[in-house]
Motif scaffolding. Structure first.
Motif, PDB file in Angstrom:
ATOM      1  N   VAL A  99       0.850  -1.191   0.000  1.00 22.43           N
ATOM      2  CA  VAL A  99       0.000   0.000   0.000  1.00 22.43           C
ATOM      3  C   VAL A  99       0.886   1.241   0.000  1.00 22.43           C
ATOM      4  N   LEU A 100       1.629   1.436   1.081  1.00 16.17           N
ATOM      5  CA  LEU A 100       2.463   2.638   1.191  1.00 16.17           C
ATOM      6  C   LEU A 100       3.596   2.634   0.164  1.00 16.17           C
ATOM      7  N   PHE A 101       4.201   1.476  -0.077  1.00 12.62           N
ATOM      8  CA  PHE A 101       5.282   1.407  -1.058  1.00 12.62           C
ATOM      9  C   PHE A 101       4.770   1.732  -2.465  1.00 12.62           C
ATOM     10  N   ASN A 102       3.565   1.285  -2.797  1.00 15.29           N
ATOM     11  CA  ASN A 102       2.993   1.608  -4.098  1.00 15.29           C
ATOM     12  C   ASN A 102       2.675   3.096  -4.213  1.00 15.29           C
ATOM     13  N   ILE A 103       2.316   3.716  -3.097  1.00 14.20           N
ATOM     14  CA  ILE A 103       2.106   5.170  -3.108  1.00 14.20           C
ATOM     15  C   ILE A 103       3.423   5.875  -3.436  1.00 14.20           C
ATOM     16  N   VAL A 104       4.527   5.377  -2.858  1.00 11.91           N
ATOM     17  CA  VAL A 104       5.841   5.954  -3.157  1.00 11.91           C
ATOM     18  C   VAL A 104       6.176   5.779  -4.637  1.00 11.91           C
ATOM     19  N   ILE A 105       5.880   4.606  -5.201  1.00 10.72           N
ATOM     20  CA  ILE A 105       6.129   4.383  -6.631  1.00 10.72           C
ATOM     21  C   ILE A 105       5.287   5.348  -7.464  1.00 10.72           C
ATOM     22  N   LYS A 106       4.032   5.547  -7.085  1.00  9.56           N
ATOM     23  CA  LYS A 106       3.150   6.475  -7.813  1.00  9.56           C
ATOM     24  C   LYS A 106       3.725   7.894  -7.772  1.00  9.56           C
ATOM     25  N   VAL A 107       4.189   8.299  -6.584  1.00  9.54           N
ATOM     26  CA  VAL A 107       4.760   9.646  -6.454  1.00  9.54           C
ATOM     27  C   VAL A 107       6.037   9.758  -7.280  1.00  9.54           C
ATOM     28  N   THR A 108       6.840   8.693  -7.292  1.00  8.13           N
ATOM     29  CA  THR A 108       8.066   8.711  -8.088  1.00  8.13           C
ATOM     30  C   THR A 108       7.735   8.860  -9.577  1.00  8.13           C
ATOM     31  N   TRP A 109       6.661   8.248 -10.016  1.00 11.13           N
ATOM     32  CA  TRP A 109       6.220   8.427 -11.396  1.00 11.13           C
ATOM     33  C   TRP A 109       5.845   9.893 -11.653  1.00 11.13           C
ATOM     34  N   GLU A 110       5.205  10.519 -10.665  1.00 13.71           N
ATOM     35  CA  GLU A 110       4.783  11.916 -10.820  1.00 13.71           C
ATOM     36  C   GLU A 110       5.968  12.881 -10.806  1.00 13.71           C
ATOM     37  N   VAL A 111       7.123  12.427 -10.283  1.00  9.64           N
ATOM     38  CA  VAL A 111       8.317  13.270 -10.260  1.00  9.64           C
ATOM     39  C   VAL A 111       8.699  13.702 -11.676  1.00  9.64           C
ATOM     40  N   TRP A 112       8.372  12.861 -12.651  1.00  9.53           N
ATOM     41  CA  TRP A 112       8.657  13.193 -14.048  1.00  9.53           C
ATOM     42  C   TRP A 112       8.068  14.554 -14.425  1.00  9.53           C
ATOM     43  N   TYR A 113       6.944  14.893 -13.774  1.00  5.80           N
ATOM     44  CA  TYR A 113       6.267  16.153 -14.099  1.00  5.80           C
ATOM     45  C   TYR A 113       6.525  17.242 -13.045  1.00  5.80           C
ATOM     46  N   ILE A 114       7.215  16.891 -11.953  1.00 13.27           N
ATOM     47  CA  ILE A 114       7.398  17.831 -10.847  1.00 13.27           C
ATOM     48  C   ILE A 114       8.806  18.403 -10.815  1.00 13.27           C
ATOM     49  N   VAL A 115       9.803  17.514 -10.846  1.00 16.39           N
ATOM     50  CA  VAL A 115      11.196  17.930 -10.688  1.00 16.39           C
ATOM     51  C   VAL A 115      11.840  18.074 -12.060  1.00 16.39           C
ATOM     52  N   PRO A 116      12.455  19.211 -12.350  1.00 20.24           N
ATOM     53  CA  PRO A 116      13.115  19.382 -13.650  1.00 20.24           C
ATOM     54  C   PRO A 116      14.288  18.418 -13.804  1.00 20.24           C
ATOM     55  N   ARG A 117      14.419  17.849 -14.994  1.00 17.93           N
ATOM     56  CA  ARG A 117      15.493  16.885 -15.259  1.00 17.93           C
ATOM     57  C   ARG A 117      16.746  17.643 -15.657  1.00 17.93           C
ATOM     58  N   ILE A 118      17.611  17.829 -14.673  1.00 15.31           N
ATOM     59  CA  ILE A 118      18.816  18.639 -14.848  1.00 15.31           C
ATOM     60  C   ILE A 118      20.014  17.852 -14.335  1.00 15.31           C
ATOM     61  N   TRP A 119      21.109  17.914 -15.069  1.00 20.17           N
ATOM     62  CA  TRP A 119      22.384  17.369 -14.598  1.00 20.17           C
ATOM     63  C   TRP A 119      23.309  18.542 -14.331  1.00 20.17           C
ATOM     64  N   ASP A 120      23.447  18.882 -13.054  1.00 16.87           N
ATOM     65  CA  ASP A 120      24.285  20.018 -12.650  1.00 16.87           C
ATOM     66  C   ASP A 120      24.918  19.692 -11.298  1.00 16.87           C
ATOM     67  N   PRO A 121      26.005  18.875 -11.305  1.00 19.62           N
ATOM     68  CA  PRO A 121      26.632  18.470 -10.038  1.00 19.62           C
ATOM     69  C   PRO A 121      27.049  19.639  -9.164  1.00 19.62           C
ATOM     70  N   SER A 122      27.377  20.773  -9.740  1.00 14.85           N
ATOM     71  CA  SER A 122      27.801  21.913  -8.930  1.00 14.85           C
ATOM     72  C   SER A 122      26.692  22.406  -8.015  1.00 14.85           C
ATOM     73  N   ARG A 123      25.434  22.165  -8.390  1.00 11.24           N
ATOM     74  CA  ARG A 123      24.297  22.568  -7.565  1.00 11.24           C
ATOM     75  C   ARG A 123      23.588  21.372  -6.942  1.00 11.24           C
ATOM     76  N   GLY A 124      24.184  20.176  -7.085  1.00 13.64           N
ATOM     77  CA  GLY A 124      23.596  18.980  -6.480  1.00 13.64           C
ATOM     78  C   GLY A 124      22.463  18.370  -7.270  1.00 13.64           C
ATOM     79  N   HIS A 125      22.268  18.765  -8.528  1.00 10.47           N
ATOM     80  CA  HIS A 125      21.193  18.219  -9.367  1.00 10.47           C
ATOM     81  C   HIS A 125      21.710  17.021 -10.152  1.00 10.47           C
ATOM     82  N   TYR A 126      21.087  15.850  -9.899  1.00 12.82           N
ATOM     83  CA  TYR A 126      21.477  14.625 -10.604  1.00 12.82           C
ATOM     84  C   TYR A 126      20.206  13.910 -11.072  1.00 12.82           C
ATOM     85  N   LEU A 127      19.447  14.549 -11.916  1.00  7.27           N
ATOM     86  CA  LEU A 127      18.220  13.915 -12.393  1.00  7.27           C
ATOM     87  C   LEU A 127      18.131  14.068 -13.904  1.00  7.27           C
TER      88      LEU A 127
END
Length: 376
Positions: free
Chosen positions: A300-328
């Motif tokens: 139940v809770l783990f599947n909610i985490v998977i659902k939220v991780t899927w939504e990250v695609w639309y929430i967190v910008p996909r940026i590779w910028d190690p100088s600012r700690g961005h690794y997505l």
């Protein structure tokens, strides 16, 4: 250690000499302290009074220490506590069982008018050598083998119970101090990247990763169980997720997942220990508790985490910028999401086995762990 620091391009300040004993050689400091100390955030949203740290390869030094300490504690728990207790309890149970059988046989004999046969040295067996397999103080070879197996299995489950009994409350403490919610885990991605790390979060992450690495070593040292490769796959994927999320600053979702994975894990080894002690009713109750907690946390809770991780695609910008700690990036995101889904598939297979055991309990046959208790 100075050569290692230079080779890894770490500044000398990465070695945390400020929190190490003054008498400790500098080369050993990373093995007993959290490395890469750094300045705290201007406005920390968690652990405001904690020291803060970066992430680096020097952290593996402390993990080596954790693994060594766990190996010692596991053997101490097994040899000094679990095995002596199990041997005493099971020998006591066996003697009590034999006494009850002898008393029942004596009562039946008197009821049937059968005279008791005895001699001055105890009842003889068919060979006339004075050996009585039913004597309360005699352990037959078959009983000794069964006793040894139960003692070994009981002692193997002692260390997970001790570890999770300590680690689950600590994980709850870490989670309670993070601005995240178990029922609304989208918070674990808010304000990404989460860097630097508060001391308790870093300690929790390194300790958990060391534990899973230690479990892989144990898994290959003990007799192989029926689900050896499922367990190996589960542990390897979990370690990859933990190490990757640690260095890519996905630590808040990692802390939540580790807590969800740990909560139910204290109940299964406890149920096994009760089974090996012959306490079937308590074993069944503990197993049902394990089953319910497994379903809630891992499906139940783990599947909610998977659902939220899927939504990250639309929430967190996909940026590779190690100088600012961005690794997505797209590739990293898909890799992590695929590993989470693979873990869920493995857990669904296990849950099917757990349901089979639950059926045995309901049908009155008692809990027998079809997942991992028997050797091949």
């Amino acid at each position: 250690m100075d050569v290692l620091v230079a080779a890894l391009n770490f500044p000398p300040s990465a070695v945390n000499t400020a929190q190490a004993p003054s008498w400790l050689p500098r080369q050993l400091v990373p093995f007993v302290t959290l490395s890469v100390p750094t300045a705290p955030p201007v406005k920390p949203d968690s652990f405001p009074d904690s020291s803060y740290y970066g992430a680096g390869l020097l952290d593996f030094c402390l993990m080596i220490t954790f693994i060594a300490v766990m190996a010692v504690l596991r053997d101490a728990t097994r040899l000094l506590l679990a095995e002596p207790f199990a041997r005493w309890k099971l020998t006591r149970n066996l003697r009590a069982h034999k006494l009850a059988k002898l008393a029942a046989a004596k009562t039946n004999g008197k009821a049937n008018g059968t005279p008791e046969k005895a001699n001055g040295h105890g009842a003889q067996n068919g060979n006339g050598n004075g050996y009585n397999a039913s004597s309360p103080d005699t352990v037959t070879p078959a009983e000794r083998k069964k006793l040894r197996h139960a003692v070994t299995r009981f002692s193997e489950q002692g260390w997970p119970v001790v570890y999770y009994a300590i680690q689950v409350p600590f994980g709850m403490y870490v989670h309670a101090n993070l601005p995240t919610s178990m029922l609304n885990p989208v918070d674990v991605w808010a304000n990404y990247p989460h860097f630097p790390l508060a001391g308790p979060v870093k300690f929790y992450y390194l300790l958990q990763t060391a534990f899973y690495i230690h479990q892989v070593l144990i898994l290959n040292a003990e007799a192989r169980r029926k689900d050896h490769w499922q367990m190996m796959s589960h542990h390897v994927i979990t370690i990859a997720l933990m190490v990757g999320s640690y260095f890519y600053n996905y630590t808040r979702v990692g802390c939540l997942i580790m807590l969800l994975m740990d909560i139910c894990d204290i109940f299964l080894p406890s149920a096994k220990m009760l089974k090996y002690l012959g306490m079937r009713t308590l074993c069944d109750v503990m197993f049902i508790t394990f089953m319910v907690s497994w379903f809630i946390t891992r499906h139940v809770l783990f599947n909610i985490v998977i659902k939220v991780t899927w939504e990250v695609w639309y929430i967190v910008p996909r940026i590779w910028d190690p100088s600012r700690g961005h690794y997505l990036t797209k590739e990293i995101y898909l890799g992590f999401f695929t590993m989470l889904c693979t873990l869920q598939v493995i857990q669904l297979v296990w849950f099917g086995m757990i349901c089979r055991v639950a059926y045995l309990v309901v049908s009155g046959k008692g809990a027998e762990d079809t997942r991992s208790d028997d050797e091949e």
